[in-house]
Design an enzyme around this catalytic site. Structure first.
Site, PDB file in Angstrom:
ATOM      1  N   GLY A 209       0.837  -1.207   0.000  1.00 42.50           N
ATOM      2  CA  GLY A 209       0.000   0.000   0.000  1.00 42.50           C
ATOM      3  C   GLY A 209       0.862   1.242   0.000  1.00 42.50           C
ATOM      4  N   ASN A 210       0.250   2.392   0.261  1.00 43.05           N
ATOM      5  CA  ASN A 210       1.022   3.639   0.367  1.00 43.05           C
ATOM      6  C   ASN A 210       0.380   4.542   1.413  1.00 43.05           C
ATOM      7  OD1 ASN A 210      -0.919   5.504  -1.042  1.00 43.05           O
ATOM      8  ND2 ASN A 210      -0.580   3.995  -2.675  1.00 43.05           N
ATOM      9  N   HIS A 211       1.009   5.713   1.633  1.00 41.28           N
ATOM     10  CA  HIS A 211       0.590   6.577   2.743  1.00 41.28           C
ATOM     11  C   HIS A 211      -0.544   7.540   2.403  1.00 41.28           C
ATOM     12  CE1 HIS A 211       3.652   5.265   5.461  1.00 41.28           C
ATOM     13  NE2 HIS A 211       4.602   5.484   4.575  1.00 41.28           N
TER      14      HIS A 211
END
Ligand code: C5P
Length: 402
Positions: A209-211
């Site tokens: 995933g990412n932020h």
């Protein structure tokens, strides 16, 4: 129409002040945000506690509630907060003050510093209302650009019958709804928005995933709905929620799900704004059971494959739609963003640079540059994501009307 609108009510000392309780109830029920200020005399007719309880906000009538602490009720902030200021009931005395800029209380200081449209609903006995000086004050008030909500003819508190009854709360609500209706430039437009990250499964418990927080996309969705659009918000896993009329939220997890949800709705959309931070790669094979470290050597290699580029696909399928994308760059920002805009067949692209403080993931602020297909470059200051959303939507409106 009133959902999310900020309504400031100024109450002055007339028996009609009791009607303000009902007015606030109606506004709050319609999901408007309401704040109230009063004159000292208004408190003789209805208590600040009643109005504070109904409006869910403290009610102020003095410049400072606590002289010792030195804290004051900032009339300038109140005036800037409001989308609309309504002085109801407005007594003959307050009409005179408004007509003459007589600033001797919090309400008048707020009125003089307010930048939003001001509505004034007079209330008084028929002969006071008929008096030439009252008429002269009202003429002046309207000349200043304030809008009058005319009093009605009927039974007055004195027992006399005539003109002077403050407009009923239902009628005031109607006036406010009409006011906001005339300010919905995206009415009738369908806007598709993507927001948040995507999660690409590795196994049943892990993902890549990412932020991304989704804050920017959610702010655009909310402001677009306030401007009258019908919004479909396709959002990846995020903790933000949005419950506002005009926005349908579709929750997805992976890039593929986001792709399917966007493509399905694109044909009927007028505008698509892709603000999601979609994963570029996903595991080629998703393990159907949790990967156990006992079964691995010191290294675990996960083979990745490209996810579909949603924005690029929408660019390829584009016919009437206005298509907008984002570019988060770290170097050679403008050139990269321009290239992306052309490659993905966009009408304009919103550039964020990770080099800018306060811009990017999870912050409440953003600093953007808009590059459009006509080779215009618009630079904006660092602002709240809500205000950035408005800048983006104003550009959308400009392009739709071009
Ligand atoms: O090419 P890049 O990923 O930098 O482009 C960013 C823009 O493309 C954003 O508007 C993002 O929402 C969109 N995008 C997409 N699908 C992808 C990757 C990016 O819609 N798979």
């Amino acid at each position: 129409m009133l959902r999310g609108k900020k309504v400031l009510i100024g109450v002055t000392g007339s028996i009609a002040a009791y009607k303000v309780a009902t007015l606030i109830r109606f506004l709050v029920r319609k999901k408007a945000f309401v704040k109230v200020i009063m004159t000292e005399d208004a408190k003789e007719f209805i208590t600040p506690l009643t109005l504070a309880t109904l409006s869910k906000n403290p009610v102020h009538y003095l410049f400072t509630d606590d002289k010792e602490s030195g804290e004051w009720n900032n009339h300038i902030d109140l005036g800037l907060w409001a989308d609309v200021f309504i002085i109801a009931p407005a007594t003959a005395n307050t009409l005179f003050k408004i007509a003459n800029g007589h600033c001797d209380n919090l309400l008048m200081a707020t009125y003089l510093s307010a930048k939003c449209p001001v509505y004034i609903a007079p209330a008084m006995d028929l002969d006071m209302y008929k008096h030439s000086s009252t008429k002269e004050n009202i003429d002046k008030i309207v000349e200043f650009g304030n809008r009058l909500i005319n009093p009605e003819h009927g039974e007055l508190a004195s027992g006399l019958v005539g003109e002077g009854r403050m407009a009923e709360p239902e009628q005031i609500v109607e006036v406010l709804e009409t006011h906001f209706e005339s300010n919905v430039p995206l009415k009738g437009k369908k806007i598709l928005i993507s927001a948040g990250p995507t999660h690409e499964a590795i196994d049943p418990v892990r993902f890549i995933g990412n932020h991304s927080s989704g804050k920017m996309g959610f702010a655009i969705a909310e402001e677009a709905a306030v401007l009258g659009a019908e919004v479909e918000l396709i959002c990846g896993p995020t903790s933000i929620t949005l419950d506002i009329a005009g926005v349908t939220v579709v929750n997805v997890t992976s890039a593929q799900e986001m792709y399917d949800a966007c493509v399905k709705r694109y044909a009927t959309a007028d505008v698509a704004i892709m603000a999601a931070a979609v994963a570029d790669y996903r595991p080629k094979n998703v393990a159907d059971k949790k990967i156990k470290k006992e079964n691995q050597t010191n290294e675990l290699v996960i083979e990745l494959e490209k996810t579909p580029d949603i924005l690029k696909s929408l660019g390829e399928q584009k016919h009437h739609q206005l298509l907008v994308g984002f570019a988060l760059e770290t170097d050679n920002e403008e050139a990269n963003a321009k290239l992306k805009m052309e490659k993905k067949n966009l009408d304009f692209i919103i550039l964020n640079s990770l080099r800018d403080k306060g811009a990017g993931f999870s912050t409440d602020t953003n600093r953007i540059t808009i590059l459009d297909k006509h080779n215009n470059i618009l630079n904006f200051e660092l602002k709240s994501k809500q205000k950035v959303a408005l800048d983006i939507l104003h550009k959308v409106i400009e392009e739709l009307n071009a």
